[in-house]
Design a protein around this motif. Structure first.
Motif, PDB file in Angstrom:
ATOM      1  N   GLN A 197      21.401  -2.199 -15.102  1.00  0.00           N
ATOM      2  CA  GLN A 197      20.577  -1.596 -14.199  1.00  0.00           C
ATOM      3  C   GLN A 197      19.017  -2.228 -14.529  1.00  0.00           C
ATOM      4  OE1 GLN A 197      21.284   0.704 -11.963  1.00  0.00           O
ATOM      5  NE2 GLN A 197      19.128   0.621 -11.582  1.00  0.00           N
ATOM      6  N   SER A 198      18.727  -2.366 -15.920  1.00  0.00           N
ATOM      7  CA  SER A 198      17.329  -2.769 -16.004  1.00  0.00           C
ATOM      8  C   SER A 198      17.182  -4.125 -15.391  1.00  0.00           C
ATOM      9  CB  SER A 198      17.239  -3.147 -17.685  1.00  0.00           C
ATOM     10  OG  SER A 198      18.341  -4.131 -18.087  1.00  0.00           O
ATOM     11  N   GLU A 199      18.162  -5.077 -15.042  1.00  0.00           N
ATOM     12  CA  GLU A 199      18.056  -6.232 -14.355  1.00  0.00           C
ATOM     13  C   GLU A 199      18.018  -5.908 -12.853  1.00  0.00           C
ATOM     14  OE1 GLU A 199      20.875  -8.645 -17.538  1.00  0.00           O
ATOM     15  OE2 GLU A 199      21.723  -8.069 -15.398  1.00  0.00           O
ATOM     16  N   TYR A 200      18.415  -5.066 -12.479  1.00  0.00           N
ATOM     17  CA  TYR A 200      18.666  -4.654 -11.053  1.00  0.00           C
ATOM     18  C   TYR A 200      17.031  -4.318 -10.652  1.00  0.00           C
ATOM     19  CZ  TYR A 200      21.919  -5.000  -7.321  1.00  0.00           C
ATOM     20  OH  TYR A 200      22.939  -5.567  -6.487  1.00  0.00           O
ATOM     21  N   ASP A 201      16.575  -3.451 -11.534  1.00  0.00           N
ATOM     22  CA  ASP A 201      15.123  -2.857 -11.216  1.00  0.00           C
ATOM     23  C   ASP A 201      14.185  -4.072 -11.094  1.00  0.00           C
ATOM     24  OD1 ASP A 201      15.901  -0.136 -11.401  1.00  0.00           O
ATOM     25  OD2 ASP A 201      15.276  -0.109 -13.649  1.00  0.00           O
ATOM     26  N   ARG A 202      14.352  -5.148 -11.856  1.00  0.00           N
ATOM     27  CA  ARG A 202      13.462  -6.208 -11.666  1.00  0.00           C
ATOM     28  C   ARG A 202      13.787  -6.980 -10.469  1.00  0.00           C
ATOM     29  NH1 ARG A 202      14.333  -6.135 -17.380  1.00  0.00           N
ATOM     30  NH2 ARG A 202      12.114  -5.743 -18.326  1.00  0.00           N
ATOM     31  N   TYR A 203      15.015  -7.132  -9.987  1.00  0.00           N
ATOM     32  CA  TYR A 203      15.227  -7.708  -8.814  1.00  0.00           C
ATOM     33  C   TYR A 203      14.552  -6.971  -7.445  1.00  0.00           C
ATOM     34  CZ  TYR A 203      19.484  -9.436 -11.322  1.00  0.00           C
ATOM     35  OH  TYR A 203      20.340  -9.930 -12.261  1.00  0.00           O
ATOM     36  N   VAL A 204      14.682  -5.543  -7.769  1.00  0.00           N
ATOM     37  CA  VAL A 204      13.851  -4.883  -6.600  1.00  0.00           C
ATOM     38  C   VAL A 204      12.541  -4.874  -6.833  1.00  0.00           C
ATOM     39  CG1 VAL A 204      13.726  -2.457  -5.894  1.00  0.00           C
ATOM     40  CG2 VAL A 204      16.095  -3.304  -6.655  1.00  0.00           C
ATOM     41  N   ALA A 205      11.894  -5.332  -7.783  1.00  0.00           N
ATOM     42  CA  ALA A 205      10.541  -5.266  -7.919  1.00  0.00           C
ATOM     43  C   ALA A 205      10.048  -6.381  -7.383  1.00  0.00           C
ATOM     44  CB  ALA A 205      10.092  -5.147  -9.265  1.00  0.00           C
ATOM     45  N   ILE A 206      10.813  -7.516  -7.433  1.00  0.00           N
ATOM     46  CA  ILE A 206      10.359  -9.074  -6.929  1.00  0.00           C
ATOM     47  C   ILE A 206      10.356  -8.737  -5.455  1.00  0.00           C
ATOM     48  CG2 ILE A 206      10.494 -11.337  -6.788  1.00  0.00           C
ATOM     49  CD1 ILE A 206      12.179 -11.034  -9.468  1.00  0.00           C
ATOM     50  N   LEU A 207      11.561  -8.119  -4.925  1.00  0.00           N
ATOM     51  CA  LEU A 207      11.529  -7.786  -3.538  1.00  0.00           C
ATOM     52  C   LEU A 207      10.381  -7.075  -3.043  1.00  0.00           C
ATOM     53  CD1 LEU A 207      14.812  -6.194  -1.713  1.00  0.00           C
ATOM     54  CD2 LEU A 207      12.504  -5.823  -1.131  1.00  0.00           C
ATOM     55  N   GLN A 208       9.961  -6.129  -3.751  1.00  0.00           N
ATOM     56  CA  GLN A 208       9.061  -5.160  -3.194  1.00  0.00           C
ATOM     57  C   GLN A 208       7.748  -5.984  -3.053  1.00  0.00           C
ATOM     58  OE1 GLN A 208       9.295  -2.006  -5.728  1.00  0.00           O
ATOM     59  NE2 GLN A 208      10.752  -0.859  -4.514  1.00  0.00           N
ATOM     60  N   PHE A 209       7.378  -6.863  -4.166  1.00  0.00           N
ATOM     61  CA  PHE A 209       6.294  -7.835  -4.041  1.00  0.00           C
ATOM     62  C   PHE A 209       6.303  -8.608  -2.648  1.00  0.00           C
ATOM     63  CE2 PHE A 209       3.772 -11.692  -4.346  1.00  0.00           C
ATOM     64  CZ  PHE A 209       2.779 -11.390  -4.806  1.00  0.00           C
ATOM     65  N   GLY A 210       7.334  -9.148  -2.267  1.00  0.00           N
ATOM     66  CA  GLY A 210       7.380  -9.947  -1.114  1.00  0.00           C
ATOM     67  C   GLY A 210       7.144  -8.902   0.222  1.00  0.00           C
ATOM     68  N   ARG A 211       7.785  -7.811   0.027  1.00  0.00           N
ATOM     69  CA  ARG A 211       7.520  -6.835   1.429  1.00  0.00           C
ATOM     70  C   ARG A 211       6.270  -6.472   1.385  1.00  0.00           C
ATOM     71  NH1 ARG A 211      10.895  -1.831   0.320  1.00  0.00           N
ATOM     72  NH2 ARG A 211       8.938  -1.146  -0.943  1.00  0.00           N
ATOM     73  N   ASP A 212       5.684  -6.149   0.333  1.00  0.00           N
ATOM     74  CA  ASP A 212       4.104  -5.827   0.222  1.00  0.00           C
ATOM     75  C   ASP A 212       3.353  -6.615   0.681  1.00  0.00           C
ATOM     76  OD1 ASP A 212       5.209  -3.457  -0.744  1.00  0.00           O
ATOM     77  OD2 ASP A 212       4.803  -3.451  -2.650  1.00  0.00           O
ATOM     78  N   CYS A 213       3.561  -7.958   0.428  1.00  0.00           N
ATOM     79  CA  CYS A 213       2.592  -9.045   1.394  1.00  0.00           C
ATOM     80  C   CYS A 213       3.015  -9.582   2.634  1.00  0.00           C
ATOM     81  CB  CYS A 213       2.273  -9.998   0.207  1.00  0.00           C
ATOM     82  SG  CYS A 213       3.527 -10.964  -0.556  1.00  0.00           S
ATOM     83  N   GLY A 214       3.927  -8.847   3.272  1.00  0.00           N
ATOM     84  CA  GLY A 214       4.209  -9.081   4.608  1.00  0.00           C
ATOM     85  C   GLY A 214       5.151 -10.161   4.604  1.00  0.00           C
ATOM     86  N   TRP A 215       5.843 -10.526   3.588  1.00  0.00           N
ATOM     87  CA  TRP A 215       6.764 -11.890   3.556  1.00  0.00           C
ATOM     88  C   TRP A 215       6.023 -12.966   3.894  1.00  0.00           C
ATOM     89  CZ3 TRP A 215      10.716 -11.183   0.428  1.00  0.00           C
ATOM     90  CH2 TRP A 215      11.054  -9.817   0.374  1.00  0.00           C
ATOM     91  N   ASP A 216       4.646 -13.104   3.510  1.00  0.00           N
ATOM     92  CA  ASP A 216       3.863 -14.152   3.306  1.00  0.00           C
ATOM     93  C   ASP A 216       4.318 -15.181   2.294  1.00  0.00           C
ATOM     94  OD1 ASP A 216       1.635 -16.059   3.006  1.00  0.00           O
ATOM     95  OD2 ASP A 216       0.323 -14.731   3.109  1.00  0.00           O
ATOM     96  N   HIS A 217       5.272 -16.300   3.080  1.00  0.00           N
ATOM     97  CA  HIS A 217       5.630 -17.204   1.947  1.00  0.00           C
ATOM     98  C   HIS A 217       4.733 -18.122   1.063  1.00  0.00           C
ATOM     99  CE1 HIS A 217       9.755 -16.558   4.233  1.00  0.00           C
ATOM    100  NE2 HIS A 217       9.768 -16.027   3.045  1.00  0.00           N
ATOM    101  N   ARG A 218       3.392 -18.296   1.568  1.00  0.00           N
ATOM    102  CA  ARG A 218       2.625 -18.966   0.840  1.00  0.00           C
ATOM    103  C   ARG A 218       2.000 -18.190  -0.607  1.00  0.00           C
ATOM    104  NH1 ARG A 218       2.301 -22.937  -0.711  1.00  0.00           N
ATOM    105  NH2 ARG A 218       2.453 -23.992   1.492  1.00  0.00           N
ATOM    106  N   ARG A 219       1.820 -17.077   0.185  1.00  0.00           N
ATOM    107  CA  ARG A 219       1.194 -15.994  -1.165  1.00  0.00           C
ATOM    108  C   ARG A 219       2.360 -15.810  -2.106  1.00  0.00           C
ATOM    109  NH1 ARG A 219      -1.090 -10.141  -0.118  1.00  0.00           N
ATOM    110  NH2 ARG A 219      -1.112  -9.713  -2.596  1.00  0.00           N
ATOM    111  N   ILE A 220       3.543 -15.550  -1.625  1.00  0.00           N
ATOM    112  CA  ILE A 220       4.644 -15.181  -2.729  1.00  0.00           C
ATOM    113  C   ILE A 220       4.755 -16.486  -3.646  1.00  0.00           C
ATOM    114  CG2 ILE A 220       7.258 -15.130  -2.740  1.00  0.00           C
ATOM    115  CD1 ILE A 220       7.260 -13.501  -0.108  1.00  0.00           C
ATOM    116  N   ALA A 221       4.682 -17.518  -2.913  1.00  0.00           N
ATOM    117  CA  ALA A 221       4.849 -19.051  -3.694  1.00  0.00           C
ATOM    118  C   ALA A 221       3.912 -18.889  -4.829  1.00  0.00           C
ATOM    119  CB  ALA A 221       4.898 -20.089  -3.117  1.00  0.00           C
TER     120      ALA A 221
END
Ligand code: 2M8
Length: 418
Positions: A197-221
């Motif tokens: 579960q602790s690992e899954y929380d991290r997977y979700v947090a990374i996903l949320q970062f991408g979503r919160d920046c509108g899937w801007d791949h430059r910013r994500i990178a």
């Protein structure tokens, strides 16, 4: 045809949802990127049209920027988390916002050559363009060091989701804003085989970062919370570039061929940075800190598949393979036994995944290591014969783990080890 041949075909046909195949019923109810590429190899032996169609359906979801997404949500299903509403990419059809290892071009080349390598082959030509755009996407957004290696911005992009290689980088991911959510995977299979579960929380947090920046791949990178140079994706992309070059030359696309040759040369040199002399293997590295994972995983051996390494390095890799063989019953575990957090049942921290074994075996055969290649093939066949078509297998007991009647395992039986 043997009984297992029939069963393997039957699995692919039953997992067919009309133009694409789900990895397994229940646990993974959508189309996955690299799964589909391997699945096409399985269909190729008995239904050529369906093999090409699997790939065409996948690239029908390619983004305008060239990225081929890791999941395509063709139809509604509540049985998987995170579903399309969580990713919120705004794509049609709905997709995730990340990618997966680019095995596609290598598969396209194989299908095309099996059909006589006609440069005018229309299905090859359409997929060639999709692959070229996808590879350019990698080069544009995922080569932060300019050395031809591939950075991943989510551990799910590696396909080796919970490999110990990601532990240190994941430990830095802030999960304070994740909120509550309902996992679905542990409702389908034993939780002891899935990430914690602790690992899954991290997977979700990374996903949320991408979503919160509108899937801007430059910013994500540039700013994302997870930035790893993955040895697996880097090796697979190098191989895929070599295979795409063959297609570019056949078609007569000289500018693309020149571009690919330059990329290949860059990557060949760049791989030096992943070599860990102390460990005697190619290992993933953190793009932010530069730290090497110092772990020998099944992806380390993809050096053969990618066609990189000196004779001295190959000798050390073969020594590592012999060491692993001496410590376990079946090859090739996803993590060397004895490594930190090795667990022969838990997902990518030990279990055997036949698609990686297949790529490694192919590379070994191409480098004059026929006996090792055959050993991998035979072990893979024995696992299926004894346990069935599981998602993965324990290298210690041979028992199946994860989902059953698994598409890419059936495909590997049909295209390789059966
Ligand atoms: C696994 O990954 C998915 C996320 O992408 C999951 O666990 O939910 C991995 O084994 C991955 O490599 C594979 O493509 C996918 C479907 O088989 O399952």
């Amino acid at each position: 045809m043997t009984d297992l041949d029939h069963r393997a075909r039957d699995i692919l046909c039953r997992n067919d949802r009309g133009g694409y195949t789900v990895p397994t019923h229940g646990l993974y109810p959508f189309q996955w990127n690299w799964d589909s590429a391997f699945v096409a190899l399985g269909f190729a032996g008995f239904d050529r049209d369906r093999a090409w169609q699997e790939l065409e359906t996948l690239v029908s979801a390619q983004w305008a920027d060239g990225m081929i997404p890791h999941i395509v949500f063709h139809q509604h299903d509540e049985g998987y988390f995170p579903g399309p509403g969580v990713w919120a990419t705004g794509q049609t059809p709905p997709t995730s916002g990340i990618t997966q290892p680019p095995v596609l071009a290598t598969v396209v080349r194989r299908l095309w050559e099996e059909e006589g390598a006609d440069p005018a082959h229309p299905r090859m030509r359409a997929l060639y363009r999709a692959c070229l755009a996808s590879h350019r996407w990698f080069h544009t957004y995922r080569d932060p060091l300019g050395n031809g290696l591939a950075m991943v911005t989510h551990n799910w992009e590696t396909g080796r989701d919970n490999s110990s290689e990601w532990d240190e980088a994941l430990a830095r991911v802030d999960t304070s804003g994740v909120g509550s959510y309902q996992r679905r995977d542990t409702g389908h299979v034993d939780a002891a085989m899935r990430p914690k579960q602790s690992e899954y929380d991290r997977y979700v947090a990374i996903l949320q970062f991408g979503r919160d920046c509108g899937w801007d791949h430059r910013r994500i990178a540039d700013e994302g919370p997870f930035r790893m140079i993955d040895v697996g994706t880097s090796m697979i992309l190098l191989r895929a570039n070599r295979d795409l070059l063959i297609l570019a030359e056949a078609i007569g696309d000289a500018p693309a061929a020149a571009e690919l040759r330059a990329r290949i040369a860059l990557s060949e040199q760049g791989m030096d940075w992943l070599w860990n002399e102390e460990v005697g293997a190619y290992c993933s590295r953190d793009a932010t800190t530069g730290a090497s994972s110092a772990l020998v995983t099944n992806a380390s051996f993809l050096a053969f598949y990618a066609g990189v390494g000196t004779p001295a390095r190959h000798a050390r890799l073969i020594a590592a393979l012999a060491r692993i063989e001496a410590g376990t019953r079946f090859l090739l575990p996803s993590l060397e036994a004895g490594s930190r957090d090795y667990d022969h049942r838990r997902y990518w921290r030990g279990p055997i995944w036949l698609v990686v074994s297949y790529m490694v075996a192919l590379g070994l055969a191409e480098h004059g290591e026929a006996a090792w290649s055959e050993r991998l093939r035979r072990d893979s066949a024995r696992l299926i014969e004894a346990a069935g078509f599981y998602e993965s297998f324990s290298p210690e007991t041979g028992e199946g783990s994860g989902g059953g009647d698994f598409s890419w395992t059936a495909a590997m039986w049909l295209a390789w080890c059966g």
